[in-house]
Scaffold this motif. Structure first.
Motif, mmCIF file in Angstrom:
data_model
loop_
_atom_site.group_PDB
_atom_site.id
_atom_site.type_symbol
_atom_site.label_atom_id
_atom_site.label_comp_id
_atom_site.label_asym_id
_atom_site.label_seq_id
_atom_site.Cartn_x
_atom_site.Cartn_y
_atom_site.Cartn_z
ATOM 1 N N UNK A 200 0.850 -1.189 0.000
ATOM 2 C CA UNK A 200 0.000 0.000 0.000
ATOM 3 C C UNK A 200 0.885 1.238 0.000
ATOM 4 N N UNK A 201 0.586 2.177 -0.867
ATOM 5 C CA UNK A 201 1.400 3.394 -0.993
ATOM 6 C C UNK A 201 0.535 4.631 -0.861
ATOM 7 N N UNK A 202 1.132 5.710 -0.323
ATOM 8 C CA UNK A 202 0.375 6.951 -0.162
ATOM 9 C C UNK A 202 0.083 7.593 -1.518
ATOM 10 N N UNK A 203 -0.870 8.474 -1.521
ATOM 11 C CA UNK A 203 -1.272 9.195 -2.717
ATOM 12 C C UNK A 203 -0.295 10.354 -2.938
ATOM 13 N N UNK A 204 0.478 10.327 -4.006
ATOM 14 C CA UNK A 204 1.457 11.409 -4.212
ATOM 15 C C UNK A 204 0.802 12.773 -4.356
ATOM 16 N N UNK A 205 -0.465 12.808 -4.704
ATOM 17 C CA UNK A 205 -1.161 14.080 -4.837
ATOM 18 C C UNK A 205 -1.370 14.800 -3.525
ATOM 19 N N UNK A 206 -1.254 14.093 -2.400
ATOM 20 C CA UNK A 206 -1.437 14.720 -1.089
ATOM 21 C C UNK A 206 -0.161 15.372 -0.585
ATOM 22 N N UNK A 207 0.961 15.144 -1.244
ATOM 23 C CA UNK A 207 2.246 15.630 -0.746
ATOM 24 C C UNK A 207 2.681 16.961 -1.337
ATOM 25 N N UNK A 208 1.775 17.616 -2.072
ATOM 26 C CA UNK A 208 2.039 18.938 -2.642
ATOM 27 C C UNK A 208 3.353 18.977 -3.424
ATOM 28 N N UNK A 209 3.440 18.185 -4.501
ATOM 29 C CA UNK A 209 4.677 18.150 -5.281
ATOM 30 C C UNK A 209 4.827 19.395 -6.153
ATOM 31 N N UNK A 210 4.984 20.556 -5.494
ATOM 32 C CA UNK A 210 4.981 21.816 -6.224
ATOM 33 C C UNK A 210 6.379 22.384 -6.438
ATOM 34 N N UNK A 211 7.406 21.600 -6.140
ATOM 35 C CA UNK A 211 8.749 22.028 -6.466
ATOM 36 C C UNK A 211 9.567 20.798 -6.853
ATOM 37 N N UNK A 229 6.881 -4.385 -4.203
ATOM 38 C CA UNK A 229 5.864 -5.303 -4.718
ATOM 39 C C UNK A 229 6.498 -6.462 -5.481
ATOM 40 N N UNK A 230 7.724 -6.289 -5.936
ATOM 41 C CA UNK A 230 8.410 -7.346 -6.663
ATOM 42 C C UNK A 230 9.091 -8.350 -5.742
ATOM 43 N N UNK A 231 8.954 -8.166 -4.424
ATOM 44 C CA UNK A 231 9.541 -9.106 -3.474
ATOM 45 C C UNK A 231 8.874 -10.475 -3.531
ATOM 46 N N UNK A 232 7.648 -10.544 -4.035
ATOM 47 C CA UNK A 232 6.909 -11.796 -4.122
ATOM 48 C C UNK A 232 6.316 -11.948 -5.516
ATOM 49 N N UNK A 233 6.205 -13.193 -5.938
ATOM 50 C CA UNK A 233 5.553 -13.460 -7.233
ATOM 51 C C UNK A 233 4.040 -13.421 -7.119
ATOM 52 N N UNK A 234 3.530 -13.270 -5.896
ATOM 53 C CA UNK A 234 2.078 -13.191 -5.670
ATOM 54 C C UNK A 234 1.779 -11.896 -4.924
ATOM 55 N N UNK A 235 2.049 -10.784 -5.571
ATOM 56 C CA UNK A 235 1.882 -9.493 -4.913
ATOM 57 C C UNK A 235 0.968 -8.585 -5.726
ATOM 58 N N UNK A 236 0.486 -7.551 -5.083
ATOM 59 C CA UNK A 236 -0.230 -6.481 -5.763
ATOM 60 C C UNK A 236 0.043 -5.188 -5.008
ATOM 61 N N UNK A 237 -0.165 -4.078 -5.691
ATOM 62 C CA UNK A 237 0.101 -2.768 -5.092
ATOM 63 C C UNK A 237 -1.111 -1.879 -5.272
ATOM 64 N N UNK A 238 -1.449 -1.129 -4.221
ATOM 65 C CA UNK A 238 -2.585 -0.229 -4.258
ATOM 66 C C UNK A 238 -2.173 1.152 -3.768
ATOM 67 N N UNK A 239 -2.709 2.173 -4.405
ATOM 68 C CA UNK A 239 -2.518 3.555 -3.960
ATOM 69 C C UNK A 239 -3.702 3.936 -3.083
ATOM 70 N N UNK A 240 -3.432 4.446 -1.893
ATOM 71 C CA UNK A 240 -4.494 4.877 -0.982
ATOM 72 C C UNK A 240 -4.891 6.299 -1.348
ATOM 73 N N UNK A 241 -5.896 6.427 -2.189
ATOM 74 C CA UNK A 241 -6.309 7.744 -2.693
ATOM 75 C C UNK A 241 -6.653 8.684 -1.540
ATOM 76 N N UNK A 242 -6.099 9.884 -1.605
ATOM 77 C CA UNK A 242 -6.393 10.900 -0.609
ATOM 78 C C UNK A 242 -5.614 10.780 0.677
ATOM 79 N N UNK A 243 -4.700 9.825 0.759
ATOM 80 C CA UNK A 243 -3.973 9.596 2.002
ATOM 81 C C UNK A 243 -2.509 9.967 1.874
ATOM 82 N N UNK A 244 -1.969 10.534 2.946
ATOM 83 C CA UNK A 244 -0.541 10.735 3.066
ATOM 84 C C UNK A 244 0.115 9.494 3.629
#
Length: 269
Positions: A200-211, A229-244
């Motif tokens: 699970x990864x944070x939403x980059x849009x919440x981090x104010x990437x303005x510079x 996510x590549x540590x396992x052959x049975x993995x998936x990755x999700x972005x937590x929308x709206x979360x830091x």
């Protein structure tokens, strides 16, 4: 050491918090996970309600102490390990040391072993605030200013106050002092094979990437999350929308759903 377990079922879910965080930081996740399986949170030595340890606060030592704690408490494998941030290093180390105990894993915006070398040097206001709290702690100023347990208004004040104890801050600095060694230790571990893994990864849009530095930071962080996510052959990755970074507090539903999915995969096997 403090250990808090609720619910019934197998595999048991073990929650490991981020740097300086206590078991309380899972207060939005643990009760919901307890509805479908056994789930335990704990305080690492020197944090929260756990006494300090004379051993260095590296991921290897922390994993060994957790293994001893679970054994003495009668919490038996198989385990699904869930680690937030620094806790992600610890659960990977646990799986490396005790592979037969671990059947699944959820990494919540987890640290990457190469992050110190690869991330750009971006100002960290959270770290700066922690340093000021450490300096002001003996005078009781952080407590007077209401800095204790920020972001956990629903938690009882008596519990939140532990965030402003001298032991709590000393425990954080002890982990920080060994952080580079923890990165090195986990970097030397092997892949997770075919273990069910959710990243699970944070939403980059919440981090104010303005510079430019922040944009570079977010791009590198996203790449490292993909590598986790590549540590396992049975993995998936999700972005937590709206979360830091604090996904388990800002989007607990995403974390609960990920744990449920990994537990379900483990039960099928």
């Amino acid at each position: 050491m403090q250990l808090y377990c609720v619910g019934d079922g197998t595999p048991s879910v073990i929650l490991d918090s981020g740097l300086s965080d206590t078991w309380l930081h899972w207060y939005k996740v643990q009760p919901q996970v307890a509805q479908f399986t056994r789930v335990c949170s704990y305080d690492r030595a020197g944090l929260g309600w756990s006494e300090p340890s004379p051993r260095p606060r590296t991921s290897r030592v922390i994993a060994e102490e957790l293994h001893t704690l679970l054994g003495k408490a009668g919490v038996h494998p198989p385990f699904v390990l869930v680690g937030h941030s620094f806790g992600g290093l610890n659960v990977r180390m646990y799986a490396s040391l005790y592979p037969s105990d671990v059947v699944g894993m959820v990494l919540v915006d987890a640290c990457h072993p190469e992050q110190n070398q690869r991330l750009p040097n971006v100002r960290n206001p959270w770290l700066e605030a922690m340093l000021w709290q450490k300096r002001l702690m003996p005078f009781g100023i952080p407590r007077l200013l209401g800095w204790c347990g920020q972001g956990m208004a629903e938690v009882q004040p008596a519990f939140r106050s532990f965030d402003c104890t001298v032991q709590q801050k000393a425990g954080w600095f002890a982990e920080e002092a060994s952080f580079s060694e923890s990165l090195r230790q986990v970097g030397a571990t092997r892949s997770l094979g075919a273990m069910p893994l959710m990243v699970l990864s944070h939403d980059p849009g919440t981090q104010q990437p303005d510079f430019e530095q922040r944009r570079s930071f977010e791009m590198t962080w996203a790449q490292m999350q993909e590598e986790l996510a590549q540590l396992s052959s049975r993995s998936s990755r999700r972005i937590a929308a709206g979360s830091g970074h604090q996904i388990h507090r800002e989007r607990p539903d995403v974390v609960i759903g990920a744990i449920r999915d990994v537990v379900a995969q483990c039960r099928i096997e």
